[in-house]
Scaffold this motif. Structure first.
Motif, PDB file in Angstrom:
ATOM      1  N   HIS A  14      18.837 127.102  27.458  1.00 13.83           N
ATOM      2  CA  HIS A  14      18.822 127.750  28.770  1.00 13.83           C
ATOM      3  C   HIS A  14      17.816 128.899  28.772  1.00 13.83           C
ATOM      4  O   HIS A  14      17.780 129.695  29.704  1.00 13.83           O
ATOM      5  CB  HIS A  14      20.221 128.252  29.129  1.00 13.83           C
ATOM      6  CG  HIS A  14      21.235 127.154  29.213  1.00 13.83           C
ATOM      7  ND1 HIS A  14      21.381 126.360  30.326  1.00 13.83           N
ATOM      8  CD2 HIS A  14      22.123 126.692  28.302  1.00 13.83           C
ATOM      9  CE1 HIS A  14      22.333 125.456  30.102  1.00 13.83           C
ATOM     10  NE2 HIS A  14      22.798 125.638  28.883  1.00 13.83           N
ATOM     11  N   GLU A  73      19.351 125.974  35.005  1.00  9.29           N
ATOM     12  CA  GLU A  73      18.678 127.174  35.480  1.00  9.29           C
ATOM     13  C   GLU A  73      18.734 127.177  37.000  1.00  9.29           C
ATOM     14  O   GLU A  73      18.941 126.129  37.627  1.00  9.29           O
ATOM     15  CB  GLU A  73      17.227 127.220  34.992  1.00  9.29           C
ATOM     16  CG  GLU A  73      16.348 126.119  35.543  1.00  9.29           C
ATOM     17  CD  GLU A  73      14.904 126.238  35.075  1.00  9.29           C
ATOM     18  OE1 GLU A  73      14.574 127.218  34.383  1.00  9.29           O
ATOM     19  OE2 GLU A  73      14.114 125.351  35.412  1.00  9.29           O
ATOM     20  N   PRO A  74      18.565 128.339  37.626  1.00 10.35           N
ATOM     21  CA  PRO A  74      18.613 128.396  39.092  1.00 10.35           C
ATOM     22  C   PRO A  74      17.538 127.520  39.721  1.00 10.35           C
ATOM     23  O   PRO A  74      16.445 127.358  39.169  1.00 10.35           O
ATOM     24  CB  PRO A  74      18.368 129.882  39.389  1.00 10.35           C
ATOM     25  CG  PRO A  74      18.764 130.597  38.140  1.00 10.35           C
ATOM     26  CD  PRO A  74      18.415 129.671  37.021  1.00 10.35           C
ATOM     27  N   ALA A 121      15.659 128.148  42.086  1.00 13.78           N
ATOM     28  CA  ALA A 121      14.455 128.915  42.415  1.00 13.78           C
ATOM     29  C   ALA A 121      13.449 128.925  41.268  1.00 13.78           C
ATOM     30  O   ALA A 121      12.254 129.121  41.489  1.00 13.78           O
ATOM     31  CB  ALA A 121      14.832 130.350  42.785  1.00 13.78           C
ATOM     32  N   ARG A 122      13.917 128.703  40.037  1.00 12.61           N
ATOM     33  CA  ARG A 122      13.020 128.710  38.875  1.00 12.61           C
ATOM     34  C   ARG A 122      12.554 127.314  38.487  1.00 12.61           C
ATOM     35  O   ARG A 122      11.730 127.155  37.586  1.00 12.61           O
ATOM     36  CB  ARG A 122      13.729 129.351  37.681  1.00 12.61           C
ATOM     37  CG  ARG A 122      13.907 130.856  37.807  1.00 12.61           C
ATOM     38  CD  ARG A 122      14.765 131.414  36.680  1.00 12.61           C
ATOM     39  NE  ARG A 122      14.351 130.940  35.362  1.00 12.61           N
ATOM     40  CZ  ARG A 122      15.064 131.125  34.255  1.00 12.61           C
ATOM     41  NH1 ARG A 122      16.225 131.749  34.315  1.00 12.61           N
ATOM     42  NH2 ARG A 122      14.628 130.685  33.097  1.00 12.61           N
ATOM     43  N   PRO A 175      19.617 123.249  38.324  1.00 11.27           N
ATOM     44  CA  PRO A 175      21.056 123.528  38.316  1.00 11.27           C
ATOM     45  C   PRO A 175      21.880 122.270  38.047  1.00 11.27           C
ATOM     46  O   PRO A 175      21.410 121.142  38.200  1.00 11.27           O
ATOM     47  CB  PRO A 175      21.315 124.082  39.718  1.00 11.27           C
ATOM     48  CG  PRO A 175      20.211 123.541  40.555  1.00 11.27           C
ATOM     49  CD  PRO A 175      19.020 123.427  39.653  1.00 11.27           C
ATOM     50  N   THR A 201      30.713 126.682  38.294  1.00  5.25           N
ATOM     51  CA  THR A 201      30.736 127.571  39.462  1.00  5.25           C
ATOM     52  C   THR A 201      31.445 128.887  39.188  1.00  5.25           C
ATOM     53  O   THR A 201      31.096 129.918  39.768  1.00  5.25           O
ATOM     54  CB  THR A 201      31.413 126.879  40.659  1.00  5.25           C
ATOM     55  OG1 THR A 201      32.738 126.486  40.277  1.00  5.25           O
ATOM     56  CG2 THR A 201      30.636 125.652  41.102  1.00  5.25           C
ATOM     57  N   LEU A 214      29.138 130.701  35.830  1.00  3.85           N
ATOM     58  CA  LEU A 214      27.686 130.772  36.025  1.00  3.85           C
ATOM     59  C   LEU A 214      27.315 130.133  37.363  1.00  3.85           C
ATOM     60  O   LEU A 214      26.663 129.088  37.412  1.00  3.85           O
ATOM     61  CB  LEU A 214      26.974 130.048  34.875  1.00  3.85           C
ATOM     62  CG  LEU A 214      27.227 130.598  33.467  1.00  3.85           C
ATOM     63  CD1 LEU A 214      26.801 129.586  32.414  1.00  3.85           C
ATOM     64  CD2 LEU A 214      26.477 131.912  33.275  1.00  3.85           C
ATOM     65  N   PRO A 215      27.719 130.751  38.455  1.00  6.31           N
ATOM     66  CA  PRO A 215      27.496 130.116  39.760  1.00  6.31           C
ATOM     67  C   PRO A 215      26.030 129.863  40.078  1.00  6.31           C
ATOM     68  O   PRO A 215      25.707 128.923  40.814  1.00  6.31           O
ATOM     69  CB  PRO A 215      28.122 131.113  40.745  1.00  6.31           C
ATOM     70  CG  PRO A 215      28.177 132.415  40.009  1.00  6.31           C
ATOM     71  CD  PRO A 215      28.388 132.051  38.578  1.00  6.31           C
ATOM     72  N   GLU A 216      25.132 130.687  39.526  1.00  7.97           N
ATOM     73  CA  GLU A 216      23.704 130.492  39.803  1.00  7.97           C
ATOM     74  C   GLU A 216      23.157 129.222  39.164  1.00  7.97           C
ATOM     75  O   GLU A 216      22.078 128.747  39.531  1.00  7.97           O
ATOM     76  CB  GLU A 216      22.903 131.706  39.319  1.00  7.97           C
ATOM     77  CG  GLU A 216      22.803 131.878  37.813  1.00  7.97           C
ATOM     78  CD  GLU A 216      24.021 132.540  37.171  1.00  7.97           C
ATOM     79  OE1 GLU A 216      23.941 132.870  35.974  1.00  7.97           O
ATOM     80  OE2 GLU A 216      25.033 132.729  37.874  1.00  7.97           O
ATOM     81  N   LEU A 217      23.910 128.657  38.218  1.00  8.73           N
ATOM     82  CA  LEU A 217      23.473 127.426  37.551  1.00  8.73           C
ATOM     83  C   LEU A 217      24.139 126.190  38.142  1.00  8.73           C
ATOM     84  O   LEU A 217      23.972 125.090  37.607  1.00  8.73           O
ATOM     85  CB  LEU A 217      23.780 127.492  36.051  1.00  8.73           C
ATOM     86  CG  LEU A 217      23.174 128.650  35.265  1.00  8.73           C
ATOM     87  CD1 LEU A 217      23.444 128.475  33.779  1.00  8.73           C
ATOM     88  CD2 LEU A 217      21.683 128.782  35.533  1.00  8.73           C
ATOM     89  N   ALA A 241      25.138 123.445  41.320  1.00 15.84           N
ATOM     90  CA  ALA A 241      24.767 122.833  42.597  1.00 15.84           C
ATOM     91  C   ALA A 241      25.970 122.018  43.061  1.00 15.84           C
ATOM     92  O   ALA A 241      26.054 120.810  42.823  1.00 15.84           O
ATOM     93  CB  ALA A 241      23.539 121.950  42.432  1.00 15.84           C
TER      94      ALA A 241
END
Length: 386
Positions: A109, A128-129, A131-132, A150, A160, A163-166, A168
């Motif tokens: 990660h 990873e998010p 956005a990246r 994600p 969720t 690590l909610p940013e990871l 979908a």
């Protein structure tokens, strides 16, 4: 470079850096030495070609002994084996050393520079998010990065909570298919799904029907699907859904029949045995890996970094050995077979046309894996790493 006596390895490294600095220019910002080679008088070599010579050569599948070498040109391997090196060619020579493909970590990660210096030339980011997320890329001084973006899951499912940013999250098969399309369009080289049910089985997960829809769409787009699975309940869904790979060695409530089915279907597993041991949650990881390998299963190198120190994980390699793999099998699972999971032609090998990701280590890692702890030279995409 012939060296002997106390401090030979340090002397060899120092001599190498002097040669590389003479041959090229040192890019301090990226910590990469760019080889800008010119042929000797009367040489028929093209200007960018150079050779690496050693006693042993591991091709990604087998060990070759004798006067072996690899020829590199324009970031690619152009020859490897028992080569006759032309007069006047630029050659980096090593004694008591092995040339092998750069190593591949299939579960990270994060991809710090230290990995590249240890000889890990490619990583696969499994969370990873969005956005990246971008297509496979490589920046000077860093490993090549192949990313999934994600993790497709359900509302309230892993990851969720932590690590909610990871995550979908999707609420239906049609939503899941649309998410696969979105991730692929943004550059995801594969798709990862979350099927962790928790020790008590209370975490919600995708259904087997939703997994089948994800797998079908991913395959239509020429993507593999890997599943985050730890427990037997999640593994049953993964098997029913037809996933291509398991991202951890399942270790909680897994039945012998499930391990046998994984091996029978030739579904590879990325071990992450070290991080499972560190977590204290997975007492059966190595035992399950041993049963899997005994039945012909394929175990691949992956660490779940940054949950372990940001280096080549020698403990992970040792645990793969404890699971019943020979040193050569561990190397194959860290090079050629790992490369086959990434869709980059010949990655993880020293075949003609392969990316020039090359590692030179002291000793013979096909006999003693700890030889990998002593890199003498790392080449990433044709460039020497300082």
């Amino acid at each position: 470079m012939k060296v002997s006596g106390t401090g030979a390895m340090a002397d060899q490294r120092t001599s190498l850096l002097k040669i590389l600095t003479t041959l090229g220019t040192l890019a301090c910002a990226s910590a990469v030495i760019v080889l800008s080679l010119t042929p000797g008088a009367g040489s028929t070599n093209t200007p960018s070609r150079y050779f690496i010579r050693a006693d042993l050569l591991f091709t990604g599948t087998a060990l070759v002994k004798g006067q072996v070498a690899v020829a590199v040109e324009d970031g690619k391997v152009v020859a490897a084996g028992r080569l006759r090196i032309p007069s006047g060619a630029r050659v980096l020579r090593f004694q008591n050393a092995t040339i092998l493909p750069g190593l591949i970590d299939l579960h990270v990660h994060d991809s710090p520079q230290l990995l590249l210096r240890d000889g890990v030339t490619t990583t696969r980011n499994l969370g990873e998010p969005v956005a990246r997320l971008r297509p496979p890329y490589a920046a000077d001084g860093y490993p090549r990065i192949v990313a999934a973006g994600p993790i497709i899951t359900v509302p309230g499912g892993y990851p969720t909570g932590r690590l909610p940013e990871l995550a979908a999250p999707v609420a239906s098969a049609s939503e899941a298919v649309a998410t696969v399309d979105m991730l692929a369009a943004k550059g995801a080289a594969l798709i990862k799904i979350g099927l962790e049910t928790g020790r008590d089985g209370s975490l919600p997960t995708l259904s087997s029907e939703e997994v089948r829809a994800i797998v079908s769409e991913a395959h239509r787009l020429n993507r593999l699907v890997t599943a985050h699975v730890l427990e037997g309940k999640g593994l049953a869904i993964a098997l029913a859904g037809g996933v291509d790979e398991i991202a951890h060695m399942p270790c909680l409530g897994v039945t012998p029949a499930q391990i046998a089915e994984l091996a029978k279907r030739r579904i590879p597993v990325v071990g992450t045995l070290h991080v499972e041991r560190l977590s204290g949650r997975c007492p059966d990881g190595v035992a399950n890996a041993r049963a899997f390998i005994r039945q012909g299963g394929t175990l691949l190198y992956g660490t779940d970094l940054p949950n372990v120190p940001p280096r080549l994980d020698l403990t992970e390699l040792s645990l793969m050995r404890q699971a019943g793999m020979t040193p050569t099998q561990v190397l194959i699972g860290s090079t050629k077979l790992a490369g086959q999971q990434l869709g980059i032609a010949k990655l993880g090998t020293l075949a003609v046309g392969a990316p020039a990701d090359i590692l030179v280590v002291k000793g013979d890692p096909t006999r003693v894996l700890s030889a990998l702890a002593h890199p003498l030279l790392v080449i990433a995409r044709g460039k020497a790493v300082n």
